[in-house]
Write a protein that holds these residues in place. Structure first.
Motif, PDB file in Angstrom:
ATOM      1  N   MET A   1       0.837  -1.191   0.000  1.00 15.94           N
ATOM      2  CA  MET A   1       0.000   0.000   0.000  1.00 15.94           C
ATOM      3  C   MET A   1       0.873   1.241   0.000  1.00 15.94           C
ATOM      4  N   ALA A   2       0.544   2.218  -0.843  1.00 21.50           N
ATOM      5  CA  ALA A   2       1.289   3.464  -0.886  1.00 21.50           C
ATOM      6  C   ALA A   2       1.027   4.254   0.388  1.00 21.50           C
ATOM      7  N   ARG A   3       2.044   5.028   0.785  1.00 19.61           N
ATOM      8  CA  ARG A   3       1.922   5.805   2.002  1.00 19.61           C
ATOM      9  C   ARG A   3       0.764   6.784   1.917  1.00 19.61           C
ATOM     10  N   THR A   4       0.488   7.306   0.693  1.00 17.00           N
ATOM     11  CA  THR A   4      -0.592   8.275   0.525  1.00 17.00           C
ATOM     12  C   THR A   4      -1.965   7.668   0.792  1.00 17.00           C
ATOM     13  N   ASP A   5      -2.089   6.351   0.820  1.00 17.83           N
ATOM     14  CA  ASP A   5      -3.379   5.714   1.064  1.00 17.83           C
ATOM     15  C   ASP A   5      -3.856   5.892   2.498  1.00 17.83           C
ATOM     16  N   LEU A   6      -2.989   6.403   3.360  1.00 17.20           N
ATOM     17  CA  LEU A   6      -3.409   6.678   4.728  1.00 17.20           C
ATOM     18  C   LEU A   6      -4.569   7.654   4.746  1.00 17.20           C
ATOM     19  N   ALA A   7      -4.513   8.683   3.901  1.00 14.53           N
ATOM     20  CA  ALA A   7      -5.584   9.683   3.865  1.00 14.53           C
ATOM     21  C   ALA A   7      -6.903   9.054   3.438  1.00 14.53           C
ATOM     22  N   SER A   8      -6.883   8.201   2.421  1.00 12.25           N
ATOM     23  CA  SER A   8      -8.128   7.579   1.977  1.00 12.25           C
ATOM     24  C   SER A   8      -8.661   6.599   3.021  1.00 12.25           C
ATOM     25  N   ALA A   9      -7.760   5.962   3.765  1.00 11.13           N
ATOM     26  CA  ALA A   9      -8.203   5.010   4.793  1.00 11.13           C
ATOM     27  C   ALA A   9      -9.004   5.689   5.884  1.00 11.13           C
ATOM     28  N   THR A  10      -8.735   6.972   6.139  1.00  8.38           N
ATOM     29  CA  THR A  10      -9.484   7.674   7.191  1.00  8.38           C
ATOM     30  C   THR A  10     -10.949   7.850   6.820  1.00  8.38           C
ATOM     31  N   THR A  11     -11.286   7.712   5.546  1.00 12.05           N
ATOM     32  CA  THR A  11     -12.678   7.891   5.130  1.00 12.05           C
ATOM     33  C   THR A  11     -13.529   6.654   5.366  1.00 12.05           C
ATOM     34  N   TRP A  12     -12.872   5.482   5.598  1.00 15.36           N
ATOM     35  CA  TRP A  12     -13.678   4.271   5.797  1.00 15.36           C
ATOM     36  C   TRP A  12     -13.305   3.462   7.042  1.00 15.36           C
ATOM     37  N   ILE A  13     -12.246   3.847   7.744  1.00 16.20           N
ATOM     38  CA  ILE A  13     -11.824   3.037   8.891  1.00 16.20           C
ATOM     39  C   ILE A  13     -12.829   3.095  10.044  1.00 16.20           C
ATOM     40  N   THR A  14     -13.537   4.208  10.205  1.00 12.81           N
ATOM     41  CA  THR A  14     -14.481   4.342  11.319  1.00 12.81           C
ATOM     42  C   THR A  14     -15.597   3.312  11.221  1.00 12.81           C
ATOM     43  N   SER A  15     -16.138   3.141  10.029  1.00 13.91           N
ATOM     44  CA  SER A  15     -17.201   2.146   9.878  1.00 13.91           C
ATOM     45  C   SER A  15     -16.634   0.732   9.875  1.00 13.91           C
ATOM     46  N   LEU A  16     -15.441   0.544   9.308  1.00 11.72           N
ATOM     47  CA  LEU A  16     -14.867  -0.802   9.223  1.00 11.72           C
ATOM     48  C   LEU A  16     -14.541  -1.362  10.595  1.00 11.72           C
ATOM     49  N   VAL A  17     -14.014  -0.537  11.498  1.00 15.62           N
ATOM     50  CA  VAL A  17     -13.635  -1.046  12.807  1.00 15.62           C
ATOM     51  C   VAL A  17     -14.864  -1.446  13.624  1.00 15.62           C
ATOM     52  N   GLN A  18     -15.981  -0.799  13.388  1.00 14.90           N
ATOM     53  CA  GLN A  18     -17.191  -1.199  14.105  1.00 14.90           C
ATOM     54  C   GLN A  18     -17.729  -2.530  13.591  1.00 14.90           C
ATOM     55  N   GLN A  19     -17.446  -2.843  12.334  1.00 13.21           N
ATOM     56  CA  GLN A  19     -17.852  -4.132  11.778  1.00 13.21           C
ATOM     57  C   GLN A  19     -16.874  -5.242  12.137  1.00 13.21           C
ATOM     58  N   HIS A  20     -15.590  -4.877  12.345  1.00 13.25           N
ATOM     59  CA  HIS A  20     -14.550  -5.881  12.594  1.00 13.25           C
ATOM     60  C   HIS A  20     -13.646  -5.448  13.752  1.00 13.25           C
ATOM     61  N   PRO A  21     -14.159  -5.396  14.966  1.00 17.40           N
ATOM     62  CA  PRO A  21     -13.295  -5.027  16.100  1.00 17.40           C
ATOM     63  C   PRO A  21     -12.190  -6.049  16.348  1.00 17.40           C
ATOM     64  N   SER A  22     -12.448  -7.301  15.994  1.00 15.03           N
ATOM     65  CA  SER A  22     -11.425  -8.346  16.024  1.00 15.03           C
ATOM     66  C   SER A  22     -11.009  -8.658  14.582  1.00 15.03           C
ATOM     67  N   GLY A  23      -9.760  -9.016  14.390  1.00 12.44           N
ATOM     68  CA  GLY A  23      -9.296  -9.319  13.039  1.00 12.44           C
ATOM     69  C   GLY A  23      -9.334  -8.106  12.128  1.00 12.44           C
ATOM     70  N   LEU A  24      -9.066  -6.930  12.686  1.00 11.27           N
ATOM     71  CA  LEU A  24      -9.170  -5.705  11.895  1.00 11.27           C
ATOM     72  C   LEU A  24      -8.149  -5.668  10.761  1.00 11.27           C
ATOM     73  N   ALA A  25      -6.934  -6.153  11.005  1.00  9.29           N
ATOM     74  CA  ALA A  25      -5.898  -6.102   9.968  1.00  9.29           C
ATOM     75  C   ALA A  25      -6.335  -6.871   8.720  1.00  9.29           C
ATOM     76  N   LYS A  26      -6.964  -8.028   8.884  1.00  9.35           N
ATOM     77  CA  LYS A  26      -7.445  -8.797   7.735  1.00  9.35           C
ATOM     78  C   LYS A  26      -8.528  -8.022   6.978  1.00  9.35           C
ATOM     79  N   ALA A  27      -9.407  -7.363   7.727  1.00  7.61           N
ATOM     80  CA  ALA A  27     -10.462  -6.585   7.084  1.00  7.61           C
ATOM     81  C   ALA A  27      -9.889  -5.400   6.324  1.00  7.61           C
ATOM     82  N   VAL A  28      -8.855  -4.764   6.889  1.00  6.43           N
ATOM     83  CA  VAL A  28      -8.196  -3.646   6.211  1.00  6.43           C
ATOM     84  C   VAL A  28      -7.512  -4.141   4.944  1.00  6.43           C
TER      85      VAL A  28
END
Length: 339
Positions: A1-28
């Protein structure tokens, strides 16, 4: 993953972590399309920056949303109800003080309803972000643009004059369905309010004496409105909704404030009777009009006479209050009133 993808990840991580509090790295990894090792590094970065909170043992970590949160969604406007995106896609993911949540819900649904009913567009994009200090909302559509709609509906060519009408309140192209209160009160809920449409921009700052000023345009088509509310603001929805009543206790829309600086510029001052008539337009709908002369150094005799003698004589039910007048402005007003 490019370093610049950090900014785009902030747009979906909030909802993703609520769906996957465990095994978050696999979901990411699945969401971002990257390796598990890169996903773990991204999760660590997001945790360091406050987008995630980690708990539990090292080999079985649990995650939840941190103080930094963001949801970004796009919707087709046809058939959209403004209350459902808030209740379903946004509100469950944020932890806002109760009074801020109430103000944000009001702003969210009002701005989305404007896009649905007035923009004549096909799509709307909404972003809501929570930081340590603010809640920030951006609603943008692909429609005609607010100032183009006002030009057609009210024959107002100048965007600054259109903004003056909007700042008065009670301006609506659909009087059977709307009262013209939405944008007026929504701007007063916010500490920061920016309106971009048709290559023009205007800004409202709660702490600034002359609230509305022209800004740098960021949008050529459609409308985009950004607002921010401080999480520790003392304002409440009830206070703002009552603020346009004469007694400050009811919900009447009886008073308005006009930032007259909007009609001035480097080569334009408040000189003519036609400018005064533009200022006076629709003031008969109010009982009190506060005329804010912040940033206005002088006014012409014709402007002053038309507004403070002719209009004041013909519309005696409207009280005109003068605010922030310079010595020259006050002297000219006094001169025409003496006649």
């Amino acid at each position: 993953m490019a370093r610049t993808d950090l900014a785009s990840a902030t747009t979906w991580i909030t909802s993703l972590v609520q769906q996957h509090p465990s095994g978050l790295a696999k979901a990411v990894a699945a969401r971002a399309g990257c390796s598990l090792a890169k996903a773990r590094r991204l999760v660590h970065q997001l945790t360091e920056l406050g987008w995630l909170k980690r708990s539990g043992p090292l080999n079985r970590p649990e995650f939840e949303a941190g103080p930094m949160r963001q949801i970004v969604q796009r919707y087709p406007l046809q058939g959209l109800d403004e209350d459902r995106p808030w209740a379903r896609d946004f509100a469950p993911h944020f932890s806002l003080p109760v009074h801020v949540r109430e103000m944000m819900q009001h702003a969210f649904t009002e701005l989305l309803n404007n896009a649905i009913d007035h923009s004549e567009g096909t799509q709307v994009a909404i972003s809501l972000r929570q930081t340590n200090n603010h809640a920030q909302l951006l609603v943008s559509d692909d429609g005609r643009g607010l100032f183009d709609k006002i030009r057609e509906g009210f024959d107002i060519e100048d965007p600054a004059a259109a903004m003056l009408e909007l700042s008065k309140g009670k301006l609506t192209s659909s009087p059977q369905r709307h009262t013209g209160r939405g944008l007026f009160f929504t701007s007063r809920l916010a500490d920061v309010f920016d309106l971009h449409a048709n290559s023009h921009a205007f800004q409202h700052r709660e702490w600034r004496e002359s609230h509305w000023v022209q800004g740098k345009a960021m949008r050529q088509s459609g409308s985009a409105i950004y607002l921010a509310i401080a999480l520790d603001t003392p304002r409440t929805l009830e206070q703002v909704m009552r603020s346009a009543s004469l007694d400050g206790e009811s919900y009447g829309f009886e008073r308005t404030t006009l930032p007259l600086r909007l009609l001035t510029g480097e080569h334009v001052s408040l000189e003519s009777r036609s400018q005064a008539r533009r200022v006076a337009a629709r003031l008969g709908q109010f009982k009190l009009a506060e005329l804010d002369f912040s940033g206005v150094e002088r006014i012409g005799q014709g402007f002053a006479d038309e507004l403070f003698r002719v209009f004041a004589r013909d519309q005696q039910q409207v009280e005109l209050q003068i605010r922030n007048a310079s010595h020259n402005v006050a002297a000219m007003i006094a001169a025409v009133q003496a006649n």
